[in-house]
Structure formats: C-alpha cells, structure tokens
Design an enzyme around this catalytic site. Structure first.
Site, PDB file in Angstrom:
ATOM      1  N   GLU A 129      -7.338  -4.008   8.251  1.00 54.05           N
ATOM      2  CA  GLU A 129      -6.631  -5.068   7.539  1.00 54.05           C
ATOM      3  C   GLU A 129      -7.342  -6.401   7.728  1.00 54.05           C
ATOM      4  O   GLU A 129      -8.207  -6.534   8.597  1.00 54.05           O
ATOM      5  CB  GLU A 129      -5.206  -5.145   8.074  1.00 54.05           C
ATOM      6  CG  GLU A 129      -4.447  -3.877   7.752  1.00 54.05           C
ATOM      7  CD  GLU A 129      -3.071  -3.861   8.342  1.00 54.05           C
ATOM      8  OE1 GLU A 129      -2.482  -4.927   8.467  1.00 54.05           O
ATOM      9  OE2 GLU A 129      -2.598  -2.759   8.651  1.00 54.05           O
ATOM     10  N   THR A 173       0.835  -1.211   0.000  1.00 53.75           N
ATOM     11  CA  THR A 173       0.000   0.000   0.000  1.00 53.75           C
ATOM     12  C   THR A 173       0.868   1.260   0.000  1.00 53.75           C
ATOM     13  O   THR A 173       0.690   2.156  -0.839  1.00 53.75           O
ATOM     14  CB  THR A 173      -0.915   0.003   1.244  1.00 53.75           C
ATOM     15  OG1 THR A 173      -1.643  -1.216   1.250  1.00 53.75           O
ATOM     16  CG2 THR A 173      -1.874   1.167   1.221  1.00 53.75           C
ATOM     17  N   VAL A 174       1.803   1.346   0.932  1.00 56.15           N
ATOM     18  CA  VAL A 174       2.618   2.563   1.050  1.00 56.15           C
ATOM     19  C   VAL A 174       3.738   2.565   0.001  1.00 56.15           C
ATOM     20  O   VAL A 174       3.933   3.564  -0.702  1.00 56.15           O
ATOM     21  CB  VAL A 174       3.213   2.680   2.480  1.00 56.15           C
ATOM     22  CG1 VAL A 174       4.050   3.947   2.589  1.00 56.15           C
ATOM     23  CG2 VAL A 174       2.106   2.671   3.522  1.00 56.15           C
ATOM     24  N   GLU A 186       8.719   9.800  10.037  1.00 60.93           N
ATOM     25  CA  GLU A 186       7.530  10.661  10.119  1.00 60.93           C
ATOM     26  C   GLU A 186       6.238   9.879   9.900  1.00 60.93           C
ATOM     27  O   GLU A 186       5.227  10.122  10.555  1.00 60.93           O
ATOM     28  CB  GLU A 186       7.635  11.778   9.067  1.00 60.93           C
ATOM     29  CG  GLU A 186       6.465  12.737   9.041  1.00 60.93           C
ATOM     30  CD  GLU A 186       6.297  13.489  10.354  1.00 60.93           C
ATOM     31  OE1 GLU A 186       7.128  14.344  10.664  1.00 60.93           O
ATOM     32  OE2 GLU A 186       5.329  13.209  11.092  1.00 60.93           O
ATOM     33  N   GLY A 233      -3.554   5.141   4.916  1.00 62.26           N
ATOM     34  CA  GLY A 233      -3.803   5.174   3.472  1.00 62.26           C
ATOM     35  C   GLY A 233      -2.496   5.382   2.722  1.00 62.26           C
ATOM     36  O   GLY A 233      -1.576   6.052   3.215  1.00 62.26           O
ATOM     37  N   LYS A 271       2.495   3.651  18.652  1.00 64.87           N
ATOM     38  CA  LYS A 271       2.562   5.077  18.292  1.00 64.87           C
ATOM     39  C   LYS A 271       2.693   5.942  19.542  1.00 64.87           C
ATOM     40  O   LYS A 271       3.442   6.926  19.556  1.00 64.87           O
ATOM     41  CB  LYS A 271       1.317   5.458  17.487  1.00 64.87           C
ATOM     42  CG  LYS A 271       1.291   4.797  16.116  1.00 64.87           C
ATOM     43  CD  LYS A 271      -0.066   4.931  15.456  1.00 64.87           C
ATOM     44  CE  LYS A 271      -0.092   4.313  14.072  1.00 64.87           C
ATOM     45  NZ  LYS A 271      -1.433   4.196  13.504  1.00 64.87           N
ATOM     46  N   ALA A 303      11.877  -4.077  -3.247  1.00 64.87           N
ATOM     47  CA  ALA A 303      11.845  -5.471  -2.786  1.00 64.87           C
ATOM     48  C   ALA A 303      10.449  -5.852  -2.316  1.00 64.87           C
ATOM     49  O   ALA A 303       9.804  -5.096  -1.582  1.00 64.87           O
ATOM     50  CB  ALA A 303      12.844  -5.675  -1.641  1.00 64.87           C
TER      51      ALA A 303
HETATM   52  P1  NAP Z   1       1.584  -3.943   2.873  1.00 67.21           P
HETATM   53  O1  NAP Z   1       0.590  -3.387   1.948  1.00 67.21           O
HETATM   54  O2  NAP Z   1       1.312  -5.223   3.552  1.00 67.21           O
HETATM   55  O3  NAP Z   1       2.963  -4.044   2.062  1.00 67.21           O
HETATM   56  C1  NAP Z   1       4.094  -4.701   2.566  1.00 67.21           C
HETATM   57  C2  NAP Z   1       5.071  -4.893   1.434  1.00 67.21           C
HETATM   58  O4  NAP Z   1       6.272  -5.439   1.956  1.00 67.21           O
HETATM   59  C3  NAP Z   1       4.558  -5.866   0.369  1.00 67.21           C
HETATM   60  O5  NAP Z   1       4.938  -5.405  -0.899  1.00 67.21           O
HETATM   61  C4  NAP Z   1       5.278  -7.168   0.706  1.00 67.21           C
HETATM   62  O6  NAP Z   1       5.521  -7.968  -0.429  1.00 67.21           O
HETATM   63  C5  NAP Z   1       6.584  -6.634   1.239  1.00 67.21           C
HETATM   64  N1  NAP Z   1       7.207  -7.553   2.161  1.00 67.21           N
HETATM   65  C6  NAP Z   1       6.736  -7.981   3.356  1.00 67.21           C
HETATM   66  N2  NAP Z   1       7.585  -8.822   3.921  1.00 67.21           N
HETATM   67  C7  NAP Z   1       8.630  -8.959   3.058  1.00 67.21           C
HETATM   68  C8  NAP Z   1       9.824  -9.701   3.098  1.00 67.21           C
HETATM   69  N3  NAP Z   1      10.138 -10.501   4.105  1.00 67.21           N
HETATM   70  N4  NAP Z   1      10.676  -9.580   2.043  1.00 67.21           N
HETATM   71  C9  NAP Z   1      10.381  -8.763   1.010  1.00 67.21           C
HETATM   72  N5  NAP Z   1       9.250  -8.014   0.935  1.00 67.21           N
HETATM   73  C10 NAP Z   1       8.394  -8.119   1.955  1.00 67.21           C
HETATM   74  O7  NAP Z   1       1.924  -2.891   4.037  1.00 67.21           O
HETATM   75  P2  NAP Z   1       1.673  -1.314   4.021  1.00 67.21           P
HETATM   76  O8  NAP Z   1       0.256  -1.044   4.389  1.00 67.21           O
HETATM   77  O9  NAP Z   1       2.226  -0.716   2.787  1.00 67.21           O
HETATM   78  O10 NAP Z   1       2.535  -0.865   5.294  1.00 67.21           O
HETATM   79  C11 NAP Z   1       3.922  -0.787   5.231  1.00 67.21           C
HETATM   80  C12 NAP Z   1       4.447  -0.154   6.507  1.00 67.21           C
HETATM   81  O11 NAP Z   1       3.918   1.161   6.619  1.00 67.21           O
HETATM   82  C13 NAP Z   1       4.042  -0.874   7.786  1.00 67.21           C
HETATM   83  O12 NAP Z   1       5.076  -0.785   8.723  1.00 67.21           O
HETATM   84  C14 NAP Z   1       2.828  -0.096   8.265  1.00 67.21           C
HETATM   85  O13 NAP Z   1       2.636  -0.169   9.647  1.00 67.21           O
HETATM   86  C15 NAP Z   1       3.240   1.302   7.859  1.00 67.21           C
HETATM   87  N6  NAP Z   1       2.116   2.206   7.675  1.00 67.21           N
HETATM   88  C16 NAP Z   1       1.090   1.855   6.860  1.00 67.21           C
HETATM   89  C17 NAP Z   1       0.029   2.720   6.684  1.00 67.21           C
HETATM   90  C18 NAP Z   1      -1.115   2.371   5.797  1.00 67.21           C
HETATM   91  O14 NAP Z   1      -2.080   3.137   5.768  1.00 67.21           O
HETATM   92  N7  NAP Z   1      -1.066   1.276   5.061  1.00 67.21           N
HETATM   93  C19 NAP Z   1       0.015   3.951   7.372  1.00 67.21           C
HETATM   94  C20 NAP Z   1       1.098   4.285   8.194  1.00 67.21           C
HETATM   95  C21 NAP Z   1       2.145   3.403   8.337  1.00 67.21           C
HETATM   96  P3  NAP Z   1       4.331  -8.588  -1.314  1.00 67.21           P
HETATM   97  O15 NAP Z   1       3.692  -7.410  -1.992  1.00 67.21           O
HETATM   98  O16 NAP Z   1       4.962  -9.504  -2.261  1.00 67.21           O
HETATM   99  O17 NAP Z   1       3.409  -9.266  -0.338  1.00 67.21           O
HETATM  100  N1  HSE Z   2      -3.594   0.534  10.892  1.00 73.85           N
HETATM  101  C1  HSE Z   2      -3.335   1.916  11.129  1.00 73.85           C
HETATM  102  C2  HSE Z   2      -4.613   2.652  11.433  1.00 73.85           C
HETATM  103  C3  HSE Z   2      -2.696   2.592   9.948  1.00 73.85           C
HETATM  104  O1  HSE Z   2      -5.712   2.108  11.284  1.00 73.85           O
HETATM  105  O2  HSE Z   2      -4.513   3.808  11.836  1.00 73.85           O
HETATM  106  C4  HSE Z   2      -1.213   2.476   9.964  1.00 73.85           C
HETATM  107  O3  HSE Z   2      -0.653   3.242  10.979  1.00 73.85           O
END
Ligand code: NAP
Ligand code: HSE
Length: 427
Positions: free
Chosen positions: A189, A12-13, A128, A301, A204, A42
């Site tokens: 999720e 997602t990010v 951040e 998001g 957080k 990666a």
């Molecule tokens: P996500 O959608 O689950 O994406 C994770 C990515 O990392 C995927 O591309 C996955 O590969 C890859 N990955 C996971 N484990 C791996 C490994 N061992 N080796 C190589 N690649 C690996 O997660 P996300 O929502 O983008 O979140 C990423 C980070 O940002 C997290 O720490 C989350 O807490 C933080 N964050 C997210 C949000 C949000 O709104 N989503 C907001 C703030 C912070 P595949 O695609 O092949 O599965």
């Molecule tokens: N899962 C978190 C939330 C987003 O619902 O606020 C990532 O920090």
C-alpha cells in the site's frame, strides 16, 4: 430466498465483492439457492474516481444509515481500520444483524468484545478473509479442527513482505528498491508501515493463535519485529548457509502456556515455506491427531479476498434464513501467556570482529556464560574485514539476548551487525 446485503467499503475488496455479486448473481442462486442482493455500499467519498461502477442507487457516504437500514439483513465490513469500523460492526450486531468482516486489525483489537456481542444477539460474526486472503484458514481452525488440540500454527501471513523478501533474495535488491517495486506493482500500500513493521502479521497471528488454542490473545501480547532492518548481505550469507529469510508468524501451545510471535526468520531451503514466493501466504497447522496440514494460496488481492468474504456471507445468510440462534464457533477460556523470553529460539548472528588468535574463544565464552550453545561458525574475510557468522542451538530467547548484549561490550567485536532468528525443528 432474498437476503439484503450492505457493504461498508467499496475499495479493493468491497469493489470486487460488489462486482462478483452483480455478475455472478444467477450462478450463486443456482449453486446455493440464495439471492444475495446488494442494497447499499458505503464509501468515504462519493466523487472518488473508481475502476468499477457502484450503481448510483446503492452508493452512500452514510455508513451508520446503511447499518440501520431495515432493508439490510446482513452487513459486510470491508472499510478497514479500527474506527469507525468497530462501532459500526457493534451497531449491526446490536441490531441483530450478522456481520462479515475482512478487517484483521479490528478483529485482533476488539474481537473478544465483538464475538461476545454476537453471541448475546445470537448472530454470526465471521472473518475468514481477515487472515490469508483467499485461503480458507479461519473456518478450518474454528470448525473442522475445533476438536483437535492444536500445538502449533506457523506460516507466512503477509504477502507484501513475502514479495519484498523474495525479491531481495532472488534479485539481490535492497529493501528500499524491493519495497518500491512492490508499491509500483500494487502489492504494497501507499503507506506500507503495517506490513513491513510486522503489525499486519501480528494481528493475524493473534487471531490464529486465539482460534487455535481457545484463549483470546491480544495483539499487544504478540512479540513483533519487522523486516526493515534486513540487509542484502544477510540474504546472501543466509543463502550460502542454506537458508532463506521469511517473515514468520509462530503460534505455539505447550504445557507452559501459549505464545504468538512475528519476526524475520531464516527458513531452511528444503522447508516447504522456503518455496512460498511472491505475495503468496502459507500456514502450517499441527496437532497430535491430525499431524501437519498446509494451507497455501493468494494471501491478498481483491478477487481472492472477496471470495473468502462471499463464503462467509453465504454461511451467514443460510443461518439467517434458518432463523438459527447462532452460538460462537469457538469459546475462549483464560490461558497462561508465555513471555517471549521463555521461548526457545535459534539465532543467526553476524559479527564484525578483529581477526586475531583467541577472538573466537572470547566470543564463544560469552555465549557459553549466557547459556547459549553454538551450532556452527564461519569466517568471511581476514584482518580488519573479518566477519563471523554463527548459528546457535535452541536456547531461551532471554539468554540469546543476554549473549548479544554482552558481545557489544567485548573489545574484539567491532559490531554486532545482524541477528536473525532461525526456524528449524532440528536439535
Ligand atoms: P481500501 O481499498 O482502502 O477500501 C476501503 C473502502 O472503505 C473504500 O471504499 C473507502 O471509501 C471506504 N471507507 C473507508 N473509511 C470509510 C469511512 N469512514 N466511511 C465510509 N467509507 C469508508 O481497502 P481494502 O484493501 O478493500 O481493504 C478492506 C479491508 O479488507 C481491510 O480491513 C483490509 O485489511 C482487509 N483485507 C484486504 C485485503 C486486500 O488484499 N486488499 C486482503 C485481506 C483483507 P473511498 O473509496 O471513498 O475511499
Ligand atoms: N497487506 C496484506 C498483505 C494484505 O500484504 O498480506 C491484507 O491482509
């Protein structure tokens, strides 16, 4: 001036960041003078279907090779989780590469160690996006407000639970129905445990408290209670009494020490946090000189979070090109951590009781013996269906718990049906 970027994670990010860096490359050069070139992304699975394209010459399933690649000047970690993300971040810092991460779980668990390694290597570790998604809150705490003696950081730092609670209050949905809706809409999720148990918010809170007070606070020291046991009936009663339930993170520093906690909280309807609905986040920061500041916006998001990551990337890229020996923004000193039992809290208590003369006196006696003063009492129903709603004044958390424990063994109380803490700065 070109900077080679490696992104650990294309979800997602990471996907939003990649797309933005490709689509807006010229605009970023025009605005910052920096040519941020993504050289590797990666992922775990090369064959996974994605809603966006990762160019074939960039994608890899070898994250360690990405970190070691001499073409990568700066590493972005958006894979999430503690492992292998932690060791990959450490590896990058060890190699003298600045790291930008959105991973609050990792920063809360290993932040002190990673920051120390970054300092030893004279490079930045920026995060951040780890708190508040697109809301700038880490940089204000660690830079703009670095000289302020911050006394309190208070807010809504989890969008999923805020969405669920908003739907339960506004539409009288059950917890299960509101959660299902949040999952269908993509807020929650597939495994929402970290959100609804308060673990995400606790990580957080640990980060916010550490930066605000200059004392590293481990996530294990954050008191945590999730929203799983909140019932619609308490949403209704709370509304009737002028409150709205929110999952709040409360970080405080007093003369007695520092504390951080996350729990469902009844917020007065006229409090600004009550108007924060849906998946938004909002954080108050308070200090004697600056007064009260409010930071609000999308807490999750891909787009908002990638914006925060990109801001850090630009910051780190500038330092890299300036060949600056970077010192950490905040230094951490040991501080006294207050036990949660020492904190003063107000409670809402819902009791199922026998409706008979003297019942209220017995219940009030139990609170009194525990050193808890009652602010208000309401009765709903009569006879066998009598419900008492009570709001206490501020009292030690340990005393509130002692009072509730004693109520369990009182013959006139058939059930202690709910206890929820109440946010209010009134006496
Ligand atoms: P996500 O959608 O689950 O994406 C994770 C990515 O990392 C995927 O591309 C996955 O590969 C890859 N990955 C996971 N484990 C791996 C490994 N061992 N080796 C190589 N690649 C690996 O997660 P996300 O929502 O983008 O979140 C990423 C980070 O940002 C997290 O720490 C989350 O807490 C933080 N964050 C997210 C949000 C949000 O709104 N989503 C907001 C703030 C912070 P595949 O695609 O092949 O599965
Ligand atoms: N899962 C978190 C939330 C987003 O619902 O606020 C990532 O920090």
């Amino acid at each position: 001036m070109k900077v080679g970027i490696g992104i650990l994670g294309g979800g997602t990010v990471g996907g939003s960041l990649l797309q933005y860096l490709i689509d807006e490359k010229a605009a970023i050069v025009a605005k910052t003078g920096l040519e941020l070139e993504v050289r590797r992304v990666a992922v775990r699975s090369l064959s996974k279907a994605r809603t966006f394209t990762i160019p074939a010459d960039l994608i890899t399933d070898q994250p360690a090779q990405l970190v070691d690649d001499p073409a990568i000047d700066l590493v972005v970690e958006v894979m999430g989780g503690r492992d292998p993300a932690g060791d990959l971040v450490l590896r990058a810092l060890q190699a003298g590469k600045p790291v930008v991460t959105a991973n609050k779980e990792l920063v809360a668990a290993r932040g002190a160690e990673l920051i120390q390694r970054a300092e030893e290597k004279g490079v930045s570790l920026l995060f951040e996006a780890a708190v508040g998604g697109g809301i700038p809150i880490i940089r204000p705490l660690s830079e703009s407000l670095a000289g302020e003696r911050i006394t309190r950081v208070l807010g809504i730092v989890n969008g999923t639970t805020n969405y669920i609670l908003s739907r339960m209050s506004d539409e009288n949905l059950s917890f299960a129905d509101a959660l299902e809706e949040a999952q269908v809409l993509g807020f929650a999720e597939a495994d929402p445990t970290a959100d609804i148990s308060g673990a995400d918010a606790a990580a957080k809170a640990a980060i916010l408290a550490s930066l605000a007070f200059g004392t590293w606070i481990s996530v294990d020291s954050v008191f945590r209670e999730g929203i799983e046991s909140l019932e619609p009936i308490d949403m209704r009663f709370a509304g009737d009494l002028g409150y709205l339930p929110k999952l709040l993170a409360v970080c405080e520093e007093t003369a007695e020490g520092v504390s951080a906690r996350v729990h469902p909280t009844l917020v007065p309807l006229d409090h600004p946090l009550a108007s924060v609905r849906g998946a938004h986040n909002a954080v108050f920061v308070e200090g004697p000189q600056v007064g009260e500041l409010l930071f609000m916006g999308p807490g999750a998001g891909g787009g908002p979070t990638a914006t925060a990551v990109l801001g850090d990337v630009i910051d780190a890229a500038r330092e890299l090109l300036a060949e600056a020996q970077v010192a950490p923004r905040i230094r951490f000193a040991p501080g006294r951590l207050r036990d949660f039992g020492e904190i003063e809290t107000k409670w809402y208590v819902r009791l199922e009781v026998t409706d008979a003369p003297g019942v209220l006196a017995k219940i009030a006696g139990v609170f009194g013996e525990a050193g808890v003063s009652i602010k208000s009492v309401w009765q709903e129903g009569r006879g066998d269906d009598a419900t008492l709603l009570m709001i206490t004044h501020d009292a030690l958390e340990a005393n509130q718990r002692a009072a509730v424990a004693a109520l369990h063994s009182l013959d006139v109380v058939t059930e202690v049906a709910a206890t929820i803490r109440v946010q209010s700065d009134e006496p």
